[in-house]
Design a protein around this motif. Sequence first.
Motif: not given
Length: 174
Positions: A104-124
Amino acid sequence: MTNPAEELLDVVDERDRVIGTAPRGEVYRQGLTHRCVFVLVRDPAGRIFVHRRTDTKLFAPGAYDMFVGGVVGSGETYPEAAVREAEEELGVRGIAPRPLFKFLYREEKLSWWCDMYEAEWDGPVSPQESEVAWHTWLTPAELADRLDRDAFVPDGREAYRRYLELRAERPGPA
């Protein structure tokens, strides 16, 4: 194309349970907690896709980011949003983000759940012009240098800090 401020989002509580829906503009104005996805994209050499957001973005216009991603639409799952956002922003098809962690990310008056991912991309890539003003691939060392001197989105900075902590705890393939 619809106005991003009119996009319908799920509003969630401190446990990430849906408690209602509202247009994105209203969610931002009222500081309602919502859902986002972040995808760290690497090329086979381990370089990270970094971009500058367009000046028309509702949140952090013109800031740099080391993640592609965005808000999760109402009724959409986190994994669906991760694929959609990564493919839209990179202008590609067939990307397969792997889940990492959520916070859960919070800053001043805003907050949101951050779901984190990673990926590999081998192309343009052909980044979406309405989202990405400039892009490049940077090594982790080059990104660290840029973080010290450029304005990056605050939630991305926090997400990347947590990502680096996770990698230090559980080293794995780059």
